[in-house]
Motif scaffolding. Structure first.
Motif, PDB file in Angstrom:
ATOM      1  N   ARG A  67      35.653  54.505  36.320  1.00 22.88           N
ATOM      2  CA  ARG A  67      36.834  53.664  36.102  1.00 22.88           C
ATOM      3  C   ARG A  67      38.000  54.488  35.570  1.00 22.88           C
ATOM      4  N   ASP A  68      37.715  55.410  34.665  1.00 18.87           N
ATOM      5  CA  ASP A  68      38.774  56.278  34.138  1.00 18.87           C
ATOM      6  C   ASP A  68      39.399  57.111  35.252  1.00 18.87           C
ATOM      7  N   VAL A  69      38.553  57.599  36.172  1.00 20.19           N
ATOM      8  CA  VAL A  69      39.068  58.377  37.304  1.00 20.19           C
ATOM      9  C   VAL A  69      39.968  57.499  38.177  1.00 20.19           C
ATOM     10  N   ALA A  70      39.536  56.257  38.432  1.00 22.71           N
ATOM     11  CA  ALA A  70      40.337  55.344  39.249  1.00 22.71           C
ATOM     12  C   ALA A  70      41.682  55.054  38.589  1.00 22.71           C
ATOM     13  N   GLU A  71      41.679  54.939  37.269  1.00 24.74           N
ATOM     14  CA  GLU A  71      42.940  54.733  36.536  1.00 24.74           C
ATOM     15  C   GLU A  71      43.860  55.937  36.722  1.00 24.74           C
ATOM     16  N   LYS A  72      43.321  57.142  36.567  1.00 19.81           N
ATOM     17  CA  LYS A  72      44.122  58.351  36.686  1.00 19.81           C
ATOM     18  C   LYS A  72      44.646  58.541  38.111  1.00 19.81           C
ATOM     19  N   MET A  73      43.896  58.058  39.099  1.00 20.22           N
ATOM     20  CA  MET A  73      44.325  58.148  40.495  1.00 20.22           C
ATOM     21  C   MET A  73      45.400  57.109  40.846  1.00 20.22           C
ATOM     22  N   GLY A  74      45.693  56.212  39.907  1.00 22.04           N
ATOM     23  CA  GLY A  74      46.698  55.176  40.145  1.00 22.04           C
ATOM     24  C   GLY A  74      46.211  54.044  41.027  1.00 22.04           C
ATOM     25  N   LEU A  75      44.901  53.838  41.100  1.00 23.53           N
ATOM     26  CA  LEU A  75      44.369  52.824  42.000  1.00 23.53           C
ATOM     27  C   LEU A  75      44.530  51.402  41.470  1.00 23.53           C
ATOM     28  N   PHE A  76      44.964  51.260  40.225  1.00 19.99           N
ATOM     29  CA  PHE A  76      45.236  49.931  39.683  1.00 19.99           C
ATOM     30  C   PHE A  76      46.721  49.568  39.779  1.00 19.99           C
ATOM     31  N   GLN A  77      47.508  50.462  40.381  1.00 22.99           N
ATOM     32  CA  GLN A  77      48.939  50.205  40.545  1.00 22.99           C
ATOM     33  C   GLN A  77      49.182  49.467  41.862  1.00 22.99           C
ATOM     34  N   PRO A  78      49.807  48.291  41.824  1.00 29.75           N
ATOM     35  CA  PRO A  78      50.010  47.501  43.039  1.00 29.75           C
ATOM     36  C   PRO A  78      51.188  47.991  43.873  1.00 29.75           C
ATOM     37  N   ASN A  79      51.091  47.747  45.167  1.00 29.65           N
ATOM     38  CA  ASN A  79      52.196  47.973  46.097  1.00 29.65           C
ATOM     39  C   ASN A  79      52.816  46.606  46.372  1.00 29.65           C
ATOM     40  N   LEU A  80      53.934  46.317  45.752  1.00 37.02           N
ATOM     41  CA  LEU A  80      54.527  44.984  45.849  1.00 37.02           C
ATOM     42  C   LEU A  80      54.988  44.658  47.262  1.00 37.02           C
ATOM     43  N   VAL A  81      55.368  45.678  48.024  1.00 37.88           N
ATOM     44  CA  VAL A  81      55.775  45.448  49.419  1.00 37.88           C
ATOM     45  C   VAL A  81      54.600  44.898  50.219  1.00 37.88           C
ATOM     46  N   PHE A  82      53.418  45.410  49.982  1.00 37.75           N
ATOM     47  CA  PHE A  82      52.210  44.934  50.658  1.00 37.75           C
ATOM     48  C   PHE A  82      52.043  43.434  50.447  1.00 37.75           C
ATOM     49  N   PHE A  83      52.142  42.992  49.213  1.00 38.47           N
ATOM     50  CA  PHE A  83      51.928  41.572  48.912  1.00 38.47           C
ATOM     51  C   PHE A  83      53.092  40.713  49.406  1.00 38.47           C
ATOM     52  N   LEU A  84      54.305  41.254  49.367  1.00 41.78           N
ATOM     53  CA  LEU A  84      55.458  40.521  49.883  1.00 41.78           C
ATOM     54  C   LEU A  84      55.308  40.267  51.377  1.00 41.78           C
ATOM     55  N   LEU A  85      54.875  41.273  52.115  1.00 38.77           N
ATOM     56  CA  LEU A  85      54.678  41.108  53.561  1.00 38.77           C
ATOM     57  C   LEU A  85      53.590  40.084  53.862  1.00 38.77           C
ATOM     58  N   HIS A  86      52.545  40.075  53.054  1.00 36.05           N
ATOM     59  CA  HIS A  86      51.492  39.074  53.259  1.00 36.05           C
ATOM     60  C   HIS A  86      52.013  37.668  52.991  1.00 36.05           C
ATOM     61  N   LEU A  87      52.798  37.525  51.947  1.00 36.12           N
ATOM     62  CA  LEU A  87      53.368  36.206  51.663  1.00 36.12           C
ATOM     63  C   LEU A  87      54.295  35.771  52.789  1.00 36.12           C
ATOM     64  N   LEU A  88      55.118  36.673  53.294  1.00 36.50           N
ATOM     65  CA  LEU A  88      56.048  36.338  54.374  1.00 36.50           C
ATOM     66  C   LEU A  88      55.310  35.942  55.646  1.00 36.50           C
ATOM     67  N   HIS A  89      54.234  36.633  55.969  1.00 37.31           N
ATOM     68  CA  HIS A  89      53.523  36.300  57.206  1.00 37.31           C
ATOM     69  C   HIS A  89      52.826  34.943  57.086  1.00 37.31           C
ATOM     70  N   ILE A  90      52.420  34.569  55.855  1.00 35.70           N
ATOM     71  CA  ILE A  90      51.842  33.243  55.626  1.00 35.70           C
ATOM     72  C   ILE A  90      52.904  32.155  55.796  1.00 35.70           C
ATOM     73  N   LEU A  91      54.079  32.382  55.203  1.00 39.20           N
ATOM     74  CA  LEU A  91      55.156  31.395  55.310  1.00 39.20           C
ATOM     75  C   LEU A  91      55.608  31.230  56.760  1.00 39.20           C
ATOM     76  N   LEU A  92      55.655  32.330  57.510  1.00 38.00           N
ATOM     77  CA  LEU A  92      56.045  32.254  58.916  1.00 38.00           C
ATOM     78  C   LEU A  92      55.012  31.504  59.749  1.00 38.00           C
ATOM     79  N   LEU A  93      53.727  31.727  59.493  1.00 36.06           N
ATOM     80  CA  LEU A  93      52.674  30.999  60.195  1.00 36.06           C
ATOM     81  C   LEU A  93      52.750  29.509  59.894  1.00 36.06           C
ATOM     82  N   ASP A  94      52.973  29.182  58.628  1.00 36.31           N
ATOM     83  CA  ASP A  94      53.063  27.780  58.214  1.00 36.31           C
ATOM     84  C   ASP A  94      54.268  27.092  58.863  1.00 36.31           C
ATOM     85  N   LEU A  95      55.406  27.791  58.855  1.00 38.87           N
ATOM     86  CA  LEU A  95      56.621  27.247  59.466  1.00 38.87           C
ATOM     87  C   LEU A  95      56.457  27.103  60.975  1.00 38.87           C
TER      88      LEU A  95
END
Length: 445
Positions: free
Chosen positions: A112-140
């Protein structure tokens, strides 16, 4: 035992030396009269705190009498903030002679310490934004098809597929927000987006989801602790539950047929019937009025958009149909990682062994990642529930190496095999129930 062992403990008196306790002192503190747990060798009395615990009383109570070090770290992003609230319930420490960290625990914590140092707990907000947008587009798009072309069977089916896909995908996205894996140390933003996705877009109760799902993560596939395996009213799973139910019950479901009636009662009805009843019950009994509000907003949106096209009852039928399709999607994905795995009573296994015993992975591909919401990396997700899902594949080789070192099975299956194993495991458990039931309840000739 000193004062620290007598019932409730108030804020720690800094003038009084803290007690030292043996594991024999701690392991029986599992009742409402006294619940203790251990984190990093320190003993905490959570008897009253469990009722105020933000994650719910059950999840923290499931570790009463046990070492909760790795579970505690898995669920909390900001350890310093949480530790401030722990001072008042800190009653002592485990005796130094009994402080033994198992090799598997040591290696997992280093991982776990290695994963922390590798930055694997840092989110990519663009990734989640694109997922939200594709959901809203499918719904619309689902609404726009019927609005533009009418409610004939062709547009109706296309719309149904688009909305069902949006609802399935938002299940995975709300899961990210629910685990606080999108905004890292800004939990209020995760909570806000969880209410938007789970509540307004999906029409379910975020608080109910947290209550159920966090328990599942804390003790996966543990009988009487994981709510996902409290299903003996309709199904028996694993090797232990069928025998237990067969011995205790003189009359019950014909579980030897469960691999067949699963197709009627499982995937089709989990969302449109069982989940609806359970979440409404939760909202009413817990007086979760904010959850009721977001659910009401979902149905207001549903009838406002589809009522003029389909009528009131037509909109309600459309809702049932896409819930049914979404239920198939979710059930096959969610159960493929757990039901075929070991299901047992709590034996206090270390975190790594507990999670690997209860989970398996599905092979990686672009489609599998999207189709399962990256829950094809169920092992890594269970070990690190707050890790953003787009990083799970990066930590997988490290997890596998630790498992190989300690002889812990690390299972990866093709998607089709994972689905087929659900039915095979239900058949095996049903046959085990039947043979046990016959042995215990058939009159001797």
């Amino acid at each position: 035992m000193g004062r620290g062992g007598q019932g409730e403990t108030n804020a720690v008196d800094v003038k009084r030396p803290l007690q030292e306790y043996t594991w024999d002192d701690i392991k029986d503190k599992t009742t409402n009269e006294g619940k203790w747990l251990v984190i990093d060798g320190q003993v905490y009395n959570v008897t009253s705190w469990s009722r105020r615990h933000p994650g719910g009383s059950k999840i923290i109570s499931h570790y009463a009498g046990q070492d909760a070090t790795d579970a505690f770290r898995a669920f909390h992003n900001d350890l310093k903030l949480v530790q401030k609230y722990m001072k008042a319930i800190h009653i002592g420490s485990v005796k130094e002679s009994q402080l033994q960290v198992k090799p598997v625990e040591k290696d997992f914590r280093e991982l776990r310490d290695v994963a922390e140092k590798m930055g694997l707990f840092q989110p990519n907000l663009v990734f989640f934004l694109l997922h939200l947008l594709h959901i809203l587009l499918l719904d619309l798009a689902g609404w726009a098809v019927m609005y533009q072309f009418g409610a004939g069977w062709g547009p109706y089916v296309v719309s149904l597929m688009l909305v069902s896909t949006a609802e399935a995908q938002v299940s995975w996205l709300q899961h990210d927000f629910g685990h606080l894996s999108v905004f890292r140390n800004r939990p209020k933003l995760d909570h806000l987006l969880h209410f938007l996705t789970m509540g307004v877009i999906k029409g379910a109760s975020p608080s109910w989801w947290n209550h159920m799902h966090y328990q599942h993560h804390a003790k996966p596939n543990v009988i009487d602790k994981d709510p996902d395996v409290r299903i003996e009213a309709l199904f028996v799973v694993g090797d232990k539950m069928p025998v237990q139910v067969a011995k205790e019950s003189k009359k019950s479901m014909p579980y030897n047929w469960q691999s067949y009636y699963f197709f009627l009662l499982g995937p089709p009805l989990l969302f449109p019937v069982y989940f609806q009843v359970m979440l409404l019950r939760y909202i009413i009994t817990r007086r979760a009025w904010l959850d009721l509000l977001v659910v009401a907003l979902f149905f207001t949106k549903l009838f406002y958009l589809y009522g003029p096209i389909l009528g009131y009852w037509g909109a309600l039928a459309f809702y049932f149909f896409f819930r049914c399709l979404e239920s198939h999607w979710f059930t096959w994905v969610a159960q493929s990682n757990h039901i075929p795995m070991e299901i047992n009573h709590d034996t206090g296994l270390p975190w790594l062994q507990l999670q690997l015993q209860a989970t398996c992975n599905v092979e990686q591909s672009f489609f599998n990642d999207w189709f399962t919401g990256h829950l094809n990396f169920q092992i890594e997700h269970h070990l690190f529930p707050t890790m953003p899902r787009h990083n799970l594949h990066k930590v997988a080789p490290l997890v596998k190496s630790v498992c190989e070192k300690h002889g812990i099975p690390y299972k990866v299956k093709p998607l089709g095999t994972a689905f087929a194993d659900i039915v095979r495991s239900l058949k095996h458990s049903g046959e085990l129930w039947y043979s046990t039931y016959q042995a215990y309840h058939t009159p001797a000739s």
